[in-house]
Design a protein around this motif. Sequence first.
Motif, PDB file in Angstrom:
ATOM      1  N   GLN A  32       0.798  -0.887  -0.222  1.00  0.00           N
ATOM      2  CA  GLN A  32       0.053   0.145   0.125  1.00  0.00           C
ATOM      3  C   GLN A  32       0.922   1.097  -0.108  1.00  0.00           C
ATOM      4  N   ALA A  33       2.269   1.289   0.961  1.00  0.00           N
ATOM      5  CA  ALA A  33       2.486   2.131   0.633  1.00  0.00           C
ATOM      6  C   ALA A  33       3.496   2.545  -0.470  1.00  0.00           C
ATOM      7  N   ILE A  34       3.888   1.462  -1.171  1.00  0.00           N
ATOM      8  CA  ILE A  34       4.201   2.434  -2.638  1.00  0.00           C
ATOM      9  C   ILE A  34       3.393   2.463  -3.377  1.00  0.00           C
ATOM     10  N   LEU A  35       2.628   1.594  -3.944  1.00  0.00           N
ATOM     11  CA  LEU A  35       1.315   2.063  -4.280  1.00  0.00           C
ATOM     12  C   LEU A  35       0.762   3.653  -4.523  1.00  0.00           C
ATOM     13  N   SER A  36       0.871   3.951  -2.801  1.00  0.00           N
ATOM     14  CA  SER A  36       0.126   5.156  -3.067  1.00  0.00           C
ATOM     15  C   SER A  36       1.399   6.124  -2.863  1.00  0.00           C
ATOM     16  N   LYS A  37       2.777   5.764  -3.307  1.00  0.00           N
ATOM     17  CA  LYS A  37       3.663   6.788  -3.011  1.00  0.00           C
ATOM     18  C   LYS A  37       3.854   6.784  -4.793  1.00  0.00           C
ATOM     19  N   ILE A  38       3.702   5.990  -5.396  1.00  0.00           N
ATOM     20  CA  ILE A  38       3.495   5.824  -7.003  1.00  0.00           C
ATOM     21  C   ILE A  38       2.470   6.756  -7.257  1.00  0.00           C
ATOM     22  N   GLU A  39       0.973   6.439  -7.118  1.00  0.00           N
ATOM     23  CA  GLU A  39       0.052   7.210  -7.093  1.00  0.00           C
ATOM     24  C   GLU A  39       0.260   8.738  -6.492  1.00  0.00           C
ATOM     25  N   ASN A  40       1.076   8.936  -6.198  1.00  0.00           N
ATOM     26  CA  ASN A  40       0.954  10.432  -5.906  1.00  0.00           C
ATOM     27  C   ASN A  40       2.213  11.241  -5.996  1.00  0.00           C
ATOM     28  N   GLU A  41       3.260  10.426  -6.986  1.00  0.00           N
ATOM     29  CA  GLU A  41       4.302  10.861  -8.321  1.00  0.00           C
ATOM     30  C   GLU A  41       3.152  11.296  -9.190  1.00  0.00           C
ATOM     31  N   PHE A  42       2.690  10.434  -9.486  1.00  0.00           N
ATOM     32  CA  PHE A  42       1.723  10.534 -10.811  1.00  0.00           C
ATOM     33  C   PHE A  42       0.607  11.898 -11.035  1.00  0.00           C
ATOM     34  N   ASP A  43       0.120  11.734  -9.781  1.00  0.00           N
ATOM     35  CA  ASP A  43      -0.580  12.917 -10.071  1.00  0.00           C
ATOM     36  C   ASP A  43       0.410  14.267  -9.784  1.00  0.00           C
ATOM     37  N   ILE A  44       1.745  13.827  -9.553  1.00  0.00           N
ATOM     38  CA  ILE A  44       2.004  15.462  -9.301  1.00  0.00           C
ATOM     39  C   ILE A  44       2.651  15.507 -10.326  1.00  0.00           C
ATOM     40  N   PHE A  45       3.167  14.635 -11.258  1.00  0.00           N
ATOM     41  CA  PHE A  45       3.016  14.742 -12.499  1.00  0.00           C
ATOM     42  C   PHE A  45       2.604  14.983 -13.529  1.00  0.00           C
ATOM     43  N   LEU A  46       0.862  14.961 -13.313  1.00  0.00           N
ATOM     44  CA  LEU A  46      -0.126  15.286 -14.668  1.00  0.00           C
ATOM     45  C   LEU A  46      -0.705  17.089 -13.762  1.00  0.00           C
ATOM     46  N   TYR A  47      -0.486  17.154 -12.788  1.00  0.00           N
ATOM     47  CA  TYR A  47      -0.673  18.409 -12.205  1.00  0.00           C
ATOM     48  C   TYR A  47       0.417  19.440 -12.962  1.00  0.00           C
ATOM     49  N   GLU A  48       1.456  18.893 -13.091  1.00  0.00           N
ATOM     50  CA  GLU A  48       3.054  20.008 -13.397  1.00  0.00           C
ATOM     51  C   GLU A  48       2.489  19.836 -14.875  1.00  0.00           C
ATOM     52  N   GLU A  49       1.806  19.221 -15.645  1.00  0.00           N
ATOM     53  CA  GLU A  49       2.083  18.994 -17.329  1.00  0.00           C
ATOM     54  C   GLU A  49       0.490  20.254 -17.279  1.00  0.00           C
ATOM     55  N   SER A  50      -0.260  19.865 -16.288  1.00  0.00           N
ATOM     56  CA  SER A  50      -1.439  20.617 -16.849  1.00  0.00           C
ATOM     57  C   SER A  50      -1.241  21.882 -16.784  1.00  0.00           C
ATOM     58  N   ASN A  51      -0.384  22.414 -15.501  1.00  0.00           N
ATOM     59  CA  ASN A  51      -0.106  23.451 -14.973  1.00  0.00           C
ATOM     60  C   ASN A  51       0.478  24.275 -16.943  1.00  0.00           C
ATOM     61  N   LYS A  52       1.673  22.935 -17.644  1.00  0.00           N
ATOM     62  CA  LYS A  52       2.436  23.682 -18.658  1.00  0.00           C
ATOM     63  C   LYS A  52       0.868  23.550 -19.495  1.00  0.00           C
ATOM     64  N   GLU A  53       0.915  23.275 -19.739  1.00  0.00           N
ATOM     65  CA  GLU A  53      -0.503  23.321 -20.641  1.00  0.00           C
ATOM     66  C   GLU A  53      -1.129  24.989 -20.911  1.00  0.00           C
ATOM     67  N   HIS A  54      -1.628  24.907 -19.518  1.00  0.00           N
ATOM     68  CA  HIS A  54      -2.355  26.188 -19.297  1.00  0.00           C
ATOM     69  C   HIS A  54      -1.476  27.813 -19.284  1.00  0.00           C
ATOM     70  N   ALA A  55       0.178  27.535 -18.643  1.00  0.00           N
ATOM     71  CA  ALA A  55       0.877  28.436 -19.010  1.00  0.00           C
ATOM     72  C   ALA A  55       0.751  28.775 -20.720  1.00  0.00           C
ATOM     73  N   SER A  56       1.059  28.219 -21.547  1.00  0.00           N
ATOM     74  CA  SER A  56       0.915  27.829 -22.878  1.00  0.00           C
ATOM     75  C   SER A  56       0.426  28.611 -24.175  1.00  0.00           C
ATOM     76  N   ASN A  57      -1.062  28.464 -22.816  1.00  0.00           N
ATOM     77  CA  ASN A  57      -2.943  28.485 -23.208  1.00  0.00           C
ATOM     78  C   ASN A  57      -3.672  29.235 -22.015  1.00  0.00           C
TER      79      ASN A  57
END
Length: 72
Positions: A32-57
């Motif tokens: 559970q700890a490992i999967l939670s860590k992976i999910e959290n990091e993936f969520d952060i990655f998606l957040y950062e990508e969406s922020n980049k996209e929003h910054a460009s448009n």
Amino acid sequence: MSISIRLSGKESKLIRKYAELNGTTVSEVMRQAILSKIENEFDIFLYEESNKEHASNPKTYTLKEARKILEL
């Protein structure tokens, strides 16, 4: 699949005690700890990508506009 990790005695004791207090196994705690860590990091990655996209448009839409565009 079996995976092994090295832990100090203190870390091992902490994890075993945590599992015991929560009525589960060390394996389940670790899984559970490992999967939670992976999910959290993936969520952060998606957040950062969406922020980049929003910054460009930075165009945003109201709920009413979005419904009209999506024909809802």
